[in-house]
Design a protein around this motif. Sequence first.
Motif, mmCIF file in Angstrom:
data_model
loop_
_atom_site.group_PDB
_atom_site.id
_atom_site.type_symbol
_atom_site.label_atom_id
_atom_site.label_comp_id
_atom_site.label_asym_id
_atom_site.label_seq_id
_atom_site.Cartn_x
_atom_site.Cartn_y
_atom_site.Cartn_z
ATOM 1 N N GLN A 126 -2.613 -14.165 2.236
ATOM 2 C CA GLN A 126 -2.407 -15.340 1.043
ATOM 3 C C GLN A 126 -1.002 -15.950 1.132
ATOM 4 O O GLN A 126 -1.063 -17.109 0.788
ATOM 5 N N LYS A 127 0.084 -15.246 1.694
ATOM 6 C CA LYS A 127 1.229 -15.958 1.772
ATOM 7 C C LYS A 127 1.201 -17.012 2.755
ATOM 8 O O LYS A 127 1.732 -18.157 2.681
ATOM 9 N N THR A 156 2.762 -5.244 7.980
ATOM 10 C CA THR A 156 3.597 -4.222 7.210
ATOM 11 C C THR A 156 4.009 -2.999 8.028
ATOM 12 O O THR A 156 3.351 -2.549 8.570
ATOM 13 N N PRO A 160 -2.385 -7.024 5.517
ATOM 14 C CA PRO A 160 -2.713 -7.159 4.205
ATOM 15 C C PRO A 160 -3.290 -8.480 3.286
ATOM 16 O O PRO A 160 -2.812 -9.334 3.912
ATOM 17 N N GLU A 161 -4.222 -8.253 2.459
ATOM 18 C CA GLU A 161 -4.467 -9.458 1.951
ATOM 19 C C GLU A 161 -3.318 -10.300 1.414
ATOM 20 O O GLU A 161 -3.402 -11.597 1.371
ATOM 21 N N SER A 162 -2.218 -9.810 0.863
ATOM 22 C CA SER A 162 -1.306 -10.333 0.453
ATOM 23 C C SER A 162 -0.352 -11.323 1.229
ATOM 24 O O SER A 162 -0.023 -12.341 1.082
ATOM 25 N N GLU A 163 -0.253 -10.677 2.701
ATOM 26 C CA GLU A 163 0.017 -11.576 3.723
ATOM 27 C C GLU A 163 -0.673 -12.529 4.245
ATOM 28 O O GLU A 163 -0.208 -13.608 4.374
#
Length: 476
Positions: free
Chosen positions: A221-222, A318, A216-219
């Motif tokens: 970015q993390k 995820t 995921p893009e959120s991961e």
Amino acid sequence: MNLKYLTKIAAGIILVFSALTGNAQEVVVTDSTAIQPQEEVAENTVTNNNERRRVEGIAAVVGDYIILDSDIDLMYKQMQSQNMSTADVTECQLAGSLMENKLYAHHAVQDSIVVLDADIRGYIDQQIAEMVRQLGSMEKVVEYYNKGSESELQDELFEINKQRQLSQKMQQKIVEGIEVTPEEVRAYFEEMKKDELPIFGDEVEISQIVIEPEVPESEKQKAIDRLNEFRADVVDNDASFRTKAILYSDDTNTGGSILSLGRKDNFVKEFKDVAFSLQEGEVSEPFETEFGFHIIEIDKIRGQQVDLRHILIIPEVTNATVEKAKAEIDTIRKRINEGELTFAEAAKASSDEDETRGDGGRLRNPQTGDTKFELTKLDPTLYNQVVNLEEGEMSLRLSDQDGTGKPFFKIIQVTKRVAEHEANYATDYLKIKDLALQAKQLEAIEKWQKEKIADTYIKINGKFRSCEYNSNWLKK
């Protein structure tokens, strides 16, 4: 060397550690202890700055290198510690093997073959890190290898690894450019007697379809945010990049070690582009490769070579994306079973494996370039996955992980099975070609060795003078 290789290097390093115990008493004669070829060396002495020092049990001298009796004893112990049979191995055979290695290393130096000290030091850092991991502490490592200090261990590792690399590069130089023509392959095969034809074991051709869970893009970015924090602490607060790499990098095999990278080295393009765009001491912004996200610190620039450290952060998948990947590959398998499309068509349309997708998922043997794999030589994991599959049969969904530890799913099909058989020129051409090439390379090495033994200073002492060697070490 590329990053994919670096993530898998730990297993190979263990072999080098065991080699240390087999070569721990080797003495490399450097410039300050050079043995002049014109000078007759007594059995137990070596010239050092016009003084003679006593050396215990010199078995032989080859060029600028000496071999001790204890080297041969330790080779026996090393073989025994690895559960290798020594029943048919003689001291003479081990002495001959050691002399060959010294001959290669000596002439590598004479031919100005370069082994970069920085490369060796970086490799030693990895060796020692693995030793500490296995034994628990640096003190235990120093004690285990019977050294007086860490620096003494590092110095000996440096000499052993440098000599080994010189020997390997010399052998590569001897055979580089050697090729065989189709006529030579046919002649090689036809010269074999009927009872000399090789037997090739059971073989399989394998295809696979790989589905990787999406990150995921959120991961992503993390991972970028974390690397930006590391970079800011190094740039603004003078924190140690090396320490952060040791503590936080997902490339645990390199840790904080220095990597030496040349412009022509087989590294990931994005990694090289960033590395050669930086100045000495500069730390990069986060950037992405197929392995994850990185930052780089340039330690030193040496012409077309850079020494650097890097930190790798691999963004996590995820549970939701893992379940989605499972469902996708199960659907593909169902469509193939129902005859909606062939395995090759499904691979070309859906597989996430770039190397095999264009060829319908077909795997190629990295040793031969052929599509056939001998069952007994397969990787154990892959062997267990295919050994019970019939020709044309497809596996259930299989779970696996790449070199960085990221999970993926696959299905495998055995597209062809070939029973054990005597070598056949038409069907086994690539294997026969490889055998013909090896024979031609061996001839070149034997010719080179014969010539170099004749014009290299060699002194063999004591009981090793009564050995019968395959090569003319005694110059009779």
